[in-house]
Design a protein around this motif. Structure first.
Motif, short mmCIF file in Angstrom:
data_model
loop_
_atom_site.label_atom_id
_atom_site.label_comp_id
_atom_site.label_asym_id
_atom_site.label_seq_id
_atom_site.Cartn_x
_atom_site.Cartn_y
_atom_site.Cartn_z
N THR A 112 -41.71 -24.94 1.94
CA THR A 112 -42.94 -25.01 1.15
C THR A 112 -43.43 -26.45 1.13
O THR A 112 -42.85 -27.30 0.46
N PRO A 113 -44.49 -26.75 1.88
CA PRO A 113 -45.01 -28.12 1.91
C PRO A 113 -45.72 -28.47 0.61
O PRO A 113 -45.84 -27.63 -0.30
N THR A 114 -46.21 -29.68 0.50
CA THR A 114 -47.02 -30.05 -0.65
C THR A 114 -48.26 -29.16 -0.68
O THR A 114 -48.69 -28.65 0.35
N PHE A 115 -48.83 -28.99 -1.88
CA PHE A 115 -49.93 -28.05 -2.02
C PHE A 115 -51.11 -28.42 -1.14
O PHE A 115 -51.75 -27.54 -0.55
N SER A 116 -51.42 -29.70 -1.03
CA SER A 116 -52.58 -30.11 -0.22
C SER A 116 -52.38 -29.75 1.24
O SER A 116 -53.30 -29.25 1.91
N VAL A 117 -51.16 -29.96 1.75
CA VAL A 117 -50.87 -29.62 3.14
C VAL A 117 -50.91 -28.10 3.32
O VAL A 117 -51.49 -27.59 4.29
N PHE A 118 -50.27 -27.38 2.40
CA PHE A 118 -50.26 -25.93 2.48
C PHE A 118 -51.68 -25.36 2.47
O PHE A 118 -52.03 -24.51 3.29
N PHE A 119 -52.49 -25.82 1.53
CA PHE A 119 -53.84 -25.28 1.39
C PHE A 119 -54.69 -25.60 2.63
O PHE A 119 -55.41 -24.74 3.13
N GLY A 143 -52.49 -17.11 17.57
CA GLY A 143 -52.41 -18.55 17.34
C GLY A 143 -52.62 -18.92 15.89
O GLY A 143 -51.96 -19.82 15.36
N SER A 144 -53.53 -18.22 15.24
CA SER A 144 -53.78 -18.50 13.82
C SER A 144 -52.56 -18.16 12.97
O SER A 144 -52.31 -18.81 11.94
N MET A 145 -51.80 -17.15 13.37
CA MET A 145 -50.60 -16.78 12.62
C MET A 145 -49.52 -17.85 12.73
O MET A 145 -48.78 -18.11 11.78
N VAL A 146 -49.43 -18.47 13.90
CA VAL A 146 -48.36 -19.44 14.14
C VAL A 146 -48.49 -20.65 13.22
O VAL A 146 -47.49 -21.21 12.75
N ILE A 147 -49.74 -21.06 12.93
CA ILE A 147 -49.93 -22.28 12.13
C ILE A 147 -50.01 -21.99 10.63
O ILE A 147 -50.14 -22.92 9.84
N ALA A 148 -49.93 -20.74 10.24
CA ALA A 148 -50.04 -20.40 8.81
C ALA A 148 -48.72 -20.68 8.10
O ALA A 148 -47.69 -20.13 8.47
N PRO A 149 -48.72 -21.52 7.05
CA PRO A 149 -47.48 -21.89 6.35
C PRO A 149 -47.18 -20.96 5.18
O PRO A 149 -46.91 -21.41 4.06
N LEU A 150 -47.21 -19.66 5.41
CA LEU A 150 -47.12 -18.71 4.30
C LEU A 150 -45.70 -18.27 3.96
O LEU A 150 -45.46 -17.75 2.87
N ILE A 151 -44.77 -18.47 4.86
CA ILE A 151 -43.44 -17.91 4.65
C ILE A 151 -42.71 -18.59 3.49
O ILE A 151 -42.03 -17.93 2.69
N GLY A 152 -42.86 -19.91 3.35
CA GLY A 152 -42.16 -20.60 2.27
C GLY A 152 -42.53 -20.10 0.89
O GLY A 152 -41.66 -19.68 0.12
N PRO A 153 -43.83 -20.12 0.52
CA PRO A 153 -44.21 -19.60 -0.80
C PRO A 153 -43.89 -18.13 -0.99
O PRO A 153 -43.52 -17.71 -2.08
N ALA A 154 -44.02 -17.34 0.10
CA ALA A 154 -43.75 -15.90 -0.01
C ALA A 154 -42.29 -15.65 -0.39
O ALA A 154 -42.00 -14.75 -1.19
N LEU A 155 -41.39 -16.43 0.15
CA LEU A 155 -39.98 -16.23 -0.15
C LEU A 155 -39.54 -16.98 -1.41
O LEU A 155 -38.61 -16.56 -2.10
N SER A 156 -40.22 -18.09 -1.72
CA SER A 156 -39.85 -18.88 -2.90
C SER A 156 -39.99 -18.08 -4.18
O SER A 156 -39.17 -18.19 -5.10
N ALA A 157 -41.06 -17.27 -4.26
CA ALA A 157 -41.27 -16.48 -5.47
C ALA A 157 -40.12 -15.52 -5.70
O ALA A 157 -39.64 -15.36 -6.84
N SER A 158 -39.65 -14.88 -4.64
CA SER A 158 -38.54 -13.94 -4.78
C SER A 158 -37.23 -14.67 -5.10
O SER A 158 -36.45 -14.22 -5.94
N ILE A 159 -37.02 -15.80 -4.46
CA ILE A 159 -35.80 -16.57 -4.71
C ILE A 159 -35.78 -17.07 -6.15
O ILE A 159 -34.75 -17.01 -6.83
N GLY A 160 -36.93 -17.53 -6.63
CA GLY A 160 -37.00 -18.01 -8.01
C GLY A 160 -36.65 -16.94 -9.01
O GLY A 160 -36.07 -17.21 -10.06
#
Length: 437
Positions: A112-119, A143-160
Motif C-alpha cells: 500500500t503506497p502513500t495515498f498520493s501515489v496510490f490515487f 496494460g491498465s490493469m498492470v499499473i493499478a495499485p489496488l491489491i494492497g488496499p484490497a487485502l489490507s482491509a481484510s487483514i486489519g
C-alpha cells in the motif's frame, strides 16, 4: 525459512533462552553493550510456519514492549537440529508455507503506497483503461490493469479485520472507495474530452464496442471473478506466491468497469453508467469478502488471546454486512443476466423460425440474424419479459438475384412475432450471393 534477530530486554535473558531451548531451536547470543535497556541479541533460524508461534511465545516471555524483532529470508540452513525443527512443523498443507501474522501486516503495508501515489496511479490506470475501451483494444486494457495499485488496499482491509487492527482496516477501505470514485470521475472527464475534441468518431455507438458492452450490461457470472481474485490474493500474500500476477486479476475486476462507468457518464447513458458502477461495487466488495474468509480459514488471529473475541465479532459483523450488500446489488446483476437469457432464447427461437421458412426456398440462405434491444433499465424481478424491450430483429438473407419476396417478409414477421407479447419490427435484407449468368 526465516532468520530471526531479537533484542532481549534486561532481566529477560534466562526466560528467552530457556524458551528457545525448550523449542529445540539453534541460536547464537551476542552480548549487548550499546544500551542498558537490552541485555543481549539472540539470532536463530526458523521454518516459515514456526515464525508466528515462536514470536508469540517470545512476546509472552516479555520481549515485546522493550525490544525489537527483525525477520529476514534465509536461503539455506545447515543444522541437524534445524532439520528436526522443520520436520516438526511440516504439515504437507498450505499452513507449512504460510508467513507469520507479523510478516503479513508488513507485506500489506509494503503493498500500500502513500495515498498520493496510490490515487495518482489509480487515476492513470483508469485513464489508460478508458482509452483501451474506446479503442476496443484488449492489450491496452490489460496494460491498465498492470499499473493499478489496488491489491494492497484490497487485502489490507481484510487483514486489519482478522488481526483486529482497525487503523489498517479503515486505511484499506478508504483507499479502495476513494480510488474507485476518483477513477470513475477521471474516466468520465477523459471520455468527455475525447468526445469534445472529436478524437472518437461522432455518433459512435459505445454499446456496440465489445470491450464496453460487456461491462455496461454486466451479468452475475462476473461475481466469481472478484471472489476468486480476493481468495487468490490472500493465498499469494500468505504463501509468498507471485503477488503481482494476482494483483492484475484484482485490477481486472475493478479497473475496466470503472472506465466503462465513466464512458457511459460522458455519453449521457445513466442506465449503462449504473450497470458499470454496480459491477465495480459488487467486485470490490466481493474481493474483500473472499479475502476476509480466506484469511480466517487460514487461521490468522490477533496476537493477544483477549483480542480474539473482539476480532471474531468484527469478522462476523463485516461478513454479514458484505454478504447483505453484495446480495442486494446482485439483484441488479441477476436481472441483467435473466434479461440476457431471455433475449438469447428469443434469438435462438427466431433463428429456428427463419431457417424453417427459408427451407422452403431452394436459393435462400440465412446469413445472419441480429436482435437489437432498446435502451432501458435492467429488471429487478423475474416477471419481467425481455421481449418487450426488443426493438427490431434484423435478418440477412442470401440468395440469387431477384430473391426479394414480400410474402417471405410477411411470413417471417408473423412467425417471429408469435413468440413475443408485443409487436416487434422485422427487417429483412436480401444479399446477392450467386453470380449473374
Amino acid at each position: 525459512m526465516r532468520h530471526i534477530q531479537v533484542t532481549i530486554p534486561t532481566g529477560k535473558r534466562q526466560a528467552v533462552l530457556g524458551l528457545l531451548d525448550e523449542e529445540g531451536i539453534d541460536y547464537v547470543v551476542t552480548d549487548e553493550s550499546s544500551s542498558r535497556e537490552y541485555d543481549a541479541v539472540v539470532s536463530f533460524p526458523l521454518p516459515t510456519s514456526a515464525v508466528e508461534p515462536v514470536l508469540d511465545s517470545l512476546q509472552e516471555a516479555g520481549v515485546q514492549a522493550e525490544s525489537y524483532t527483525v525477520v529476514v529470508d534465509a536461503e539455506t540452513v545447515a543444522s541437524r537440529q534445524f532439520d528436526e525443527l522443520q520436520a516438526e512443523y511440516a504439515t504437507e498443507s498450505v499452513e507449512e508455507e504460510q508467513i507469520s501474522r507479523q510478516e503479513l501486516l508488513t507485506q500489506a503495508n509494503e503493498l500500500t503506497p502513500t495515498f498520493s501515489v496510490f490515487f495518482t496511479m489509480t487515476l492513470i490506470s483508469a485513464i489508460v483503461a478508458t482509452v483501451g475501451l474506446l479503442l476496443d483494444s484488449p492489450a491496452v486494457v490489460v496494460g491498465s490493469m498492470v499499473i493499478a495499485p489496488l491489491i494492497g488496499p484490497a487485502l489490507s482491509a481484510s487483514i486489519g479485520t482478522v488481526v483486529n487492527d482497525r487503523e489498517v482496516f479503515f486505511t484499506g477501505m478508504r483507499y479502495q472507495f476513494v480510488g474507485v470514485a476518483g477513477g470513475i470521475v477521471a474516466a468520465a472527464i477523459v471520455a468527455w474530452l475525447f468526445q469534445s475534441m472529436l478524437l472518437v468518431p461522432p455518433g459512435i455507438e459505445i454499446t456496440e464496442i465489445d470491450e464496453i458492452s460487456e461491462r455496461i450490461a454486466p451479468e452475475l457470472l462476473l461475481l466469481p471473478v472478484a471472489l476468486g481474485a480476493g481468495a487468490a490474493g490472500v493465498l499469494s500474500l500468505a504463501t509468498g506466491f507471485s503477488i503481482a500476477i494476482v494483483g492484475v486479476m484484482i485490477a481486472a475486476a475493478l479497473v475496466p468497469p470503472m472506465a466503462a462507468a465513466g464512458i457511459a457518464i460522458a455519453w449521457g447513458l445513466p442506465v449503462a453508467a449504473l450497470g458499470s458502477t454496480v459491477l465495480v461495487l459488487v467486485n470490490l466488495l466481493g474481493v474483500n469478502l473472499a479475502g476476509l474468509v480466506t484469511l480466517w480459514y487460514l487461521g490468522y488471529r490477533p496476537g493477544s488471546w483477549f483480542e480474539i473475541s473482539t476480532a471474531q465479532r468484527q469478522f462476523l459483523k463485516q461478513i454479514t454486512v458484505l454478504v447483505l450488500v453484495i446480495a442486494l446489488l446482485s439483484l441488479f446483476l441477476t436481472g441483467i443476466t435473466y434479461t440476457s437469457y431471455q433475449v438469447s432464447t428469443f434469438e435462438e427461437t427466431a433463428t429456428q423460425e427463419v431457417e424453417a421458412v427459408l427451407a422452403e426456398y431452394d436459393d435462400a440462405t440465412l446469413l445472419e440474424i441480429d436482435v437489437e434491444v432498446r435502451d432501458g433499465g435492467a429488471p429487478l424481478d423475474s416477471s419481467f419479459d425481455a421481449t418487450q424491450q426488443i426493438d427490431v430483429v434484423i435478418i440477412e438473407v442470401g440468395g440469387s438475384p431477384g430473391l426479394y419476396d414480400e410474402e417471405l417478409i410477411a411470413t417471417l414477421e408473423t412467425n417471429i412475432n408469435q413468440h413475443a407479447d408485443d409487436d416487434i419490427a422485422v427487417q429483412v435484407r436480401f444479399v446477392t450471393t450467386g453470380e449473374r449468368s
